[in-house]
Design an enzyme around this catalytic site. Structure first.
Site, short mmCIF file in Angstrom:
data_model
loop_
_atom_site.label_atom_id
_atom_site.label_comp_id
_atom_site.label_asym_id
_atom_site.label_seq_id
_atom_site.Cartn_x
_atom_site.Cartn_y
_atom_site.Cartn_z
N GLY A 235 8.46 8.10 -1.20
CA GLY A 235 7.68 9.26 -0.77
C GLY A 235 8.43 10.26 0.06
O GLY A 235 7.84 11.25 0.49
N GLU A 271 11.94 2.92 -1.08
CA GLU A 271 11.95 3.23 -2.51
C GLU A 271 11.93 4.74 -2.77
O GLU A 271 10.98 5.26 -3.34
CB GLU A 271 10.73 2.61 -3.19
CG GLU A 271 10.65 1.10 -3.04
CD GLU A 271 9.38 0.52 -3.63
OE1 GLU A 271 9.40 -0.65 -4.02
OE2 GLU A 271 8.35 1.23 -3.70
N PRO A 272 12.97 5.45 -2.35
CA PRO A 272 12.97 6.89 -2.59
C PRO A 272 13.29 7.20 -4.05
O PRO A 272 14.22 6.63 -4.63
CB PRO A 272 14.08 7.41 -1.67
CG PRO A 272 15.00 6.25 -1.48
CD PRO A 272 14.20 4.98 -1.67
N GLY A 273 12.51 8.09 -4.65
CA GLY A 273 12.82 8.58 -5.99
C GLY A 273 13.22 10.04 -5.87
O GLY A 273 14.39 10.42 -6.00
N ARG A 310 5.44 20.34 -13.38
CA ARG A 310 5.02 20.29 -11.98
C ARG A 310 4.25 21.52 -11.52
O ARG A 310 3.21 21.38 -10.86
CB ARG A 310 6.20 19.98 -11.06
CG ARG A 310 6.86 18.61 -11.36
CD ARG A 310 7.85 18.17 -10.30
NE ARG A 310 7.17 17.82 -9.06
CZ ARG A 310 7.12 18.57 -7.99
NH1 ARG A 310 7.74 19.73 -7.95
NH2 ARG A 310 6.44 18.19 -6.94
N TYR A 314 0.62 20.27 -10.67
CA TYR A 314 0.43 20.05 -9.23
C TYR A 314 0.38 21.35 -8.43
O TYR A 314 0.34 21.29 -7.20
CB TYR A 314 1.60 19.24 -8.66
CG TYR A 314 1.87 17.89 -9.26
CD1 TYR A 314 0.92 16.87 -9.23
CD2 TYR A 314 3.12 17.61 -9.81
CE1 TYR A 314 1.22 15.61 -9.75
CE2 TYR A 314 3.43 16.35 -10.32
CZ TYR A 314 2.47 15.36 -10.29
OH TYR A 314 2.77 14.12 -10.78
N CYS A 341 0.84 27.70 -25.43
CA CYS A 341 -0.35 28.51 -25.66
C CYS A 341 -1.51 28.11 -24.77
O CYS A 341 -2.55 27.62 -25.23
CB CYS A 341 -0.72 28.44 -27.14
SG CYS A 341 0.57 29.21 -28.12
N TYR A 370 10.93 14.02 -11.58
CA TYR A 370 9.68 14.33 -12.27
C TYR A 370 9.80 15.62 -13.09
O TYR A 370 8.84 16.35 -13.25
CB TYR A 370 8.51 14.38 -11.27
CG TYR A 370 8.50 13.17 -10.36
CD1 TYR A 370 8.16 11.92 -10.88
CD2 TYR A 370 8.89 13.23 -9.02
CE1 TYR A 370 8.20 10.79 -10.08
CE2 TYR A 370 8.93 12.09 -8.22
CZ TYR A 370 8.57 10.88 -8.76
OH TYR A 370 8.62 9.76 -7.98
C1 LIG Z 1 6.61 6.80 -7.37
C2 LIG Z 1 6.91 5.63 -6.52
C3 LIG Z 1 7.94 5.70 -5.57
C4 LIG Z 1 8.77 6.93 -5.32
O1 LIG Z 1 8.14 8.05 -4.89
P1 LIG Z 1 9.01 9.33 -4.47
O2 LIG Z 1 8.02 10.27 -3.93
O3 LIG Z 1 9.68 9.84 -5.68
O4 LIG Z 1 9.99 8.88 -3.45
C5 LIG Z 1 8.21 4.55 -4.85
N1 LIG Z 1 7.50 3.41 -5.03
C6 LIG Z 1 6.51 3.31 -5.93
C7 LIG Z 1 5.78 2.03 -6.09
C8 LIG Z 1 6.18 4.43 -6.70
O5 LIG Z 1 5.17 4.33 -7.58
#
Ligand SMILES: *Cc1c(COP(=O)(O)O)cnc(C)c1O
Length: 418
Positions: A235, A271-273, A310, A314, A341, A370
């Protein structure tokens, strides 16, 4: 937002002029800077490990391109995967199963069995899921996901940790869930929660840590179970607007570490994405036409919400620059819209840009997370190409799809054939 150098009025990306990339690979194309990717991973790893022993599980749903996974595998990351497709991608990219943690909701028996066979640890989302897994393999490595009743996110659509969300075991049932796991024969290794996506408030990370630490200690005192890790999920946000500040990683890490002090937690997992991949990648898209209406002017480009959803989905802001007029002052206002369209198809609204003409090349910032993974074939449009830059050299890491690809997997019954 990363800053890009300007060479004679043209934006340089990873050392190459954007116009040259567009000529070579066509548009729309997503271009990733490998150095930026490595820098981001190292920054987040260091910020947390300066405060507490931390494992970084890259949340690969943000971007599963195999080359990007390869870079991160080299950097030493672990993985948060949410589907068997993501797990298979990571295995193919060279991750050993122990470096992957699968966190799934609405998991089918077939998917669970595939995870068991692949020896990938499962972060269990509910008690019914736990019981189904026990029938397959009661010795499988597991952890439990709790709903911490702490939510966060850039949009209501991505808040996962609030009470009543579909994710995790309700807070009040977590002790009995661990007890049942033990009774079924499992040796649970960790406790996990994920509050949501795109927050940058250190307080939220502190709060969820506090909630989790309390449960972690109760599991130890009431059940005698010593868990190995405490996973606070992902997150971490990024600044998408020029006026926004970068997330203060050090402040977040300090806030989290402060709550871990004096606890029996030995390993923190994050868990950073988005944080790792978002600002590493831009989308290059060519202006097809300028349309003037009585209300506003449009720069109509070859990428729509099929390529980057996005903004439409969003209401997200993505910064826009004119890559071939990078040194010119902003003088006109445009909406940037694509070929889909639907009037909800847009990439940017009311942006002051240099005067834009057909043939100009626009650069959409921060699409590494994303971006491609949420793209689609809507309107039967092939998905875009992806390129990886390193030392001024470009490598094609995903071919542009063709219209012929749209027909793969379709079958026409004999009675309808022509
Ligand atoms: C999507 C997700 C993340 C990563 O979220 P980010 O906002 O991209 O950092 C981490 N853990 C879990 C379980 C997720 O579903």
């Amino acid at each position: 937002m990363r800053e890009f150098p300007n060479r004679k009025g043209v934006m340089l990306i990873g050392g190459m002029p954007a116009t040259k990339m567009a000529e070579r690979f066509g548009t729309p194309v997503m271009v990733t800077d490998e150095n930026a990717l490595r820098e981001n991973y190292r920054a987040v790893w260091k910020a947390f490990n300066d405060h507490f022993p931390t494992r970084v599980n890259y949340a690969c749903k943000a971007n599963t391109n195999l080359s990007i996974l390869r870079v991160l595998e080299q950097e030493g990351t672990f993985i948060d995967a949410v589907s068997i497709g993501e797990v298979e991608s990571c295995l193919r990219a060279g991750f050993v199963p122990e470096r992957i943690l699968y966190t799934g909701v609405a998991v089918s028996d077939a998917e669970m069995l595939a995870l068991v066979k692949a020896n990938v640890p499962i972060n269990v989302d509910s008690v019914p899921q736990l019981r189904r897994l026990a029938k397959m393999d009661p010795k499988h490595p597991i952890s439990l996901r709790v709903n911490p009743d702490v939510g966060s996110g850039h949009s209501a659509k991505v808040v996962t940790g609030a009470k009543g969300a579909k994710f995790g075991i309700p807070k009040d049932e977590i002790i009995s869930a661990y007890r049942e796991a033990l009774d079924l024969g499992f040796s649970p290794r960790g406790l996990h929660a994920h509050t949501g996506s795109g927050g940058s408030d250190p307080q939220v990370f502190g709060r969820v840590t506090e909630v989790l630490v309390e449960m972690f200690e109760r599991v130890r005192s009431e059940l005698g179970l010593k868990l190995e890790f405490l996973d606070i999920g992902g997150g971490l946000g990024i600044p998408y607007r020029p006026e926004e500040h970068p997330t203060d990683l050090n402040a977040v890490a300090a806030e989290v570490a402060d709550r871990l002090k004096g606890s029996s937690v030995r390993t923190l997992v994050i868990e950073p994405g988005r944080y790792i991949v978002a600002d590493t990648t831009v989308l290059l898209t060519t202006v097809q036409d300028i349309k003037r209406t009585p209300v506003k002017d449009y720069a109509l480009v070859d990428a729509g919400f099929n390529t980057l959803i996005r903004p439409a989905f969003y209401d997200s802001y993505h910064h826009v620059a004119v890559a071939n007029k990078f040194d010119r002052p902003a003088e006109s206002k445009y909406d940037v819209a694509g070929p889909i369209c639907e009037s909800g198809d847009y990439l940017a609204k009311e942006r002051m840009l240099p005067k834009v003409e057909a043939g100009d090349l626009l650069c959409i910032y921060d699409v590494g997370a994303y971006g491609f993974t949420m793209s689609s074939n809507y309107n039967t449009r092939p998905r875009c190409a992806e390129v990886l830059m390193k030392g001024g050299k470009a490598a094609l890491i995903r071919e542009r799809e063709t219209v012929a690809d749209m027909f793969r997997h379709q079958k026409v019954p004999a009675r309808l054939r022509k």
